[in-house]
Design an enzyme around this catalytic site. Structure first.
Site, PDB file in Angstrom:
ATOM      1  CE  LYS A  36      11.830  -3.478   6.058  1.00  0.00           C
ATOM      2  NZ  LYS A  36      11.066  -3.134   7.254  1.00  0.00           N
TER       3      LYS A  36
ATOM      4  CG  ASP B 256      10.883  -0.116   9.391  1.00  0.00           C
ATOM      5  OD1 ASP B 256       9.999   0.451   8.723  1.00  0.00           O
ATOM      6  OD2 ASP B 256      11.577  -1.041   8.949  1.00  0.00           O
TER       7      ASP B 256
ATOM      8  N   GLY C   4      15.004  -8.245  14.029  1.00  0.00           N
ATOM      9  CA  GLY C   4      15.320  -6.925  13.482  1.00  0.00           C
ATOM     10  C   GLY C   4      14.294  -5.860  13.843  1.00  0.00           C
TER      11      GLY C   4
ATOM     12  CG  LEU D 174      -2.013  -1.118   1.136  1.00  0.00           C
ATOM     13  CD1 LEU D 174      -2.838  -1.150   2.411  1.00  0.00           C
ATOM     14  CD2 LEU D 174      -2.925  -0.936  -0.074  1.00  0.00           C
ATOM     15  CB  SER D 175       4.536   1.822  -0.088  1.00  0.00           C
ATOM     16  OG  SER D 175       4.880   1.341   1.175  1.00  0.00           O
TER      17      SER D 175
HETATM   18  P1  ATR Z   1      11.903  -9.290  11.983  1.00  0.00           P
HETATM   19  O1  ATR Z   1      12.953  -8.576  11.180  1.00  0.00           O
HETATM   20  O2  ATR Z   1      10.520  -9.190  11.416  1.00  0.00           O
HETATM   21  O3  ATR Z   1      11.969  -8.938  13.423  1.00  0.00           O
HETATM   22  P2  ATR Z   1      13.386 -11.688  12.475  1.00  0.00           P
HETATM   23  O4  ATR Z   1      14.620 -10.862  12.599  1.00  0.00           O
HETATM   24  O5  ATR Z   1      13.434 -12.963  11.720  1.00  0.00           O
HETATM   25  O6  ATR Z   1      12.218 -10.860  11.827  1.00  0.00           O
HETATM   26  O7  ATR Z   1      12.860 -11.974  13.964  1.00  0.00           O
HETATM   27  C1  ATR Z   1      11.679 -12.652  14.251  1.00  0.00           C
HETATM   28  C2  ATR Z   1      11.446 -12.656  15.767  1.00  0.00           C
HETATM   29  O8  ATR Z   1      10.166 -13.223  16.002  1.00  0.00           O
HETATM   30  C3  ATR Z   1      12.433 -13.487  16.561  1.00  0.00           C
HETATM   31  O9  ATR Z   1      12.625 -12.895  17.819  1.00  0.00           O
HETATM   32  C4  ATR Z   1      11.722 -14.824  16.675  1.00  0.00           C
HETATM   33  O10 ATR Z   1      12.066 -15.569  17.818  1.00  0.00           O
HETATM   34  P3  ATR Z   1      13.233 -16.708  17.835  1.00  0.00           P
HETATM   35  O11 ATR Z   1      14.529 -15.986  18.047  1.00  0.00           O
HETATM   36  O12 ATR Z   1      12.865 -17.577  18.973  1.00  0.00           O
HETATM   37  O13 ATR Z   1      13.157 -17.401  16.503  1.00  0.00           O
HETATM   38  C5  ATR Z   1      10.303 -14.359  16.836  1.00  0.00           C
HETATM   39  N1  ATR Z   1       9.322 -15.373  16.437  1.00  0.00           N
HETATM   40  C6  ATR Z   1       8.981 -15.748  15.183  1.00  0.00           C
HETATM   41  N2  ATR Z   1       8.006 -16.664  15.193  1.00  0.00           N
HETATM   42  C7  ATR Z   1       7.716 -16.885  16.495  1.00  0.00           C
HETATM   43  C8  ATR Z   1       6.789 -17.732  17.164  1.00  0.00           C
HETATM   44  N3  ATR Z   1       5.974 -18.532  16.487  1.00  0.00           N
HETATM   45  N4  ATR Z   1       6.766 -17.700  18.512  1.00  0.00           N
HETATM   46  C9  ATR Z   1       7.607 -16.899  19.206  1.00  0.00           C
HETATM   47  N5  ATR Z   1       8.503 -16.063  18.632  1.00  0.00           N
HETATM   48  C10 ATR Z   1       8.551 -16.060  17.298  1.00  0.00           C
END
Ligand code: ATR
Length: 265
Positions: free
Chosen positions: A64, A100, A127, A14-15
């Site tokens: 990113k 962000d 992130g 939607l940007s």
């Molecule tokens: P983003 O850039 O969107 O933050 P990311 O860097 O891949 O994506 O980080 C995802 C985060 O969501 C992580 O902290 C991950 O936890 P883990 O380190 O335990 O993997 C968390 N996360 C993703 N799915 C999850 C789930 N089903 N339950 C709990 N934490 C989840």
């Protein structure tokens, strides 16, 4: 001037709607489009952008981090987070920013003005969490608490925060004024909720960085308990508004941007 967002998939972004509504409202003769770049084409990024003669662009999932080696300069926030969502092109020089975190916090302040006195729990340590935490520490007096499934994720964190597991967070939930979900759980068809909300204080604001669906399962549960909730729409609008400011040094029409997005959700 021409602008764009790059990502994959990007068709439903939607940007373009949001930025073009803002350009129209301000009578700025600029345009904004979505450009799909698959992972295996990313090495062509310079060529793709140069051919479009863009003055700047946004970067979204999954690029990113991919964009970092192509930048001539990078701002402090992006360096800390290790990711860039905004590039400004000046004399062929690519300068990377990350709006962000600031976008999220600006939105949060609208619904929780007394932010500096809040005790805040962030769920997830990826992130998105890092970007938000890095910005929040500039506004909040007390130490932030970050909860993750495992503590290994904190190995590359140098921000001074309390680091706990989701299980520990569940027990201590009633200590927090704001709980922010930064994990992708609850996005799209995923109905998962990363934490049990039984111990939530009834005044605690529950916030999510996701806005599709408009109410993620964690927000549904919190709302059913009578808690105030806040989704990721403001974050989306304000990160875009900050990008616009970086590109043009002008003030965006926030309300028009938000309404344009709402109309298309
Ligand atoms: P983003 O850039 O969107 O933050 P990311 O860097 O891949 O994506 O980080 C995802 C985060 O969501 C992580 O902290 C991950 O936890 P883990 O380190 O335990 O993997 C968390 N996360 C993703 N799915 C999850 C789930 N089903 N339950 C709990 N934490 C989840």
């Amino acid at each position: 001037m021409k602008y764009a967002v790059i990502g994959n998939p990007i068709a439903h972004s939607l940007s373009p709607i949001m930025h073009n509504a803002n350009f129209d409202a301000l009578n700025i003769p600029s345009s904004y489009e979505a450009i799909n770049i698959p992972e295996d084409q990313f090495h062509l990024i310079k060529k793709i952008i140069d051919e479009k003669a863009l003055s700047g662009f946004n970067v979204t999932i999954p690029h990113k981090e991919n964009i970092l080696p192509y930048l001539d300069e990078i701002d402090e926030q992006s360096k800390t987070v290790g990711a860039v969502n905004t590039v400004k092109i000046v004399n062929d020089k690519w300068i990377g920013y990350n709006t962000d975190g600031m976008g999220y916090v600006t939105g949060l302040k609208q619904v929780y003005p007394d932010l500096e006195n809040a005790y805040i729990l962030i769920l997830g340590a990826g992130g998105a969490s890092k970007g938000i935490a890095n910005e929040l520490v500039k506004h909040v007096h007390s130490k932030l608490t970050i909860a993750n499934r495992t503590l290994q994720r904190f190995e590359n964190w140098d921000l001074d925060v309390n680091q706990i597991t989701l299980k520990e967070a569940e027990k201590a939930l009633d200590e927090f004024d704001i709980v922010i979900n930064t994990t992708p759980a609850g996005m799209h068809e995923n109905k998962e909720v990363v934490i049990n909300l039984d111990n939530l204080d009834s005044r605690t604001l529950v916030s999510d960085i996701v806005y599709v669906p408009f109410k993620t399962p964690i927000l549904e549960i919190a709302e059913a308990k009578g808690n105030p909730i806040h989704n990721g729409l403001d974050m989306f609008v304000y990160q875009g508004a900050e990008s616009f400011k970086i590109w043009t040094n002008e003030l965006p029409q926030i309300q028009i941007m938000k309404e344009a997005v709402l109309k298309h959700l």
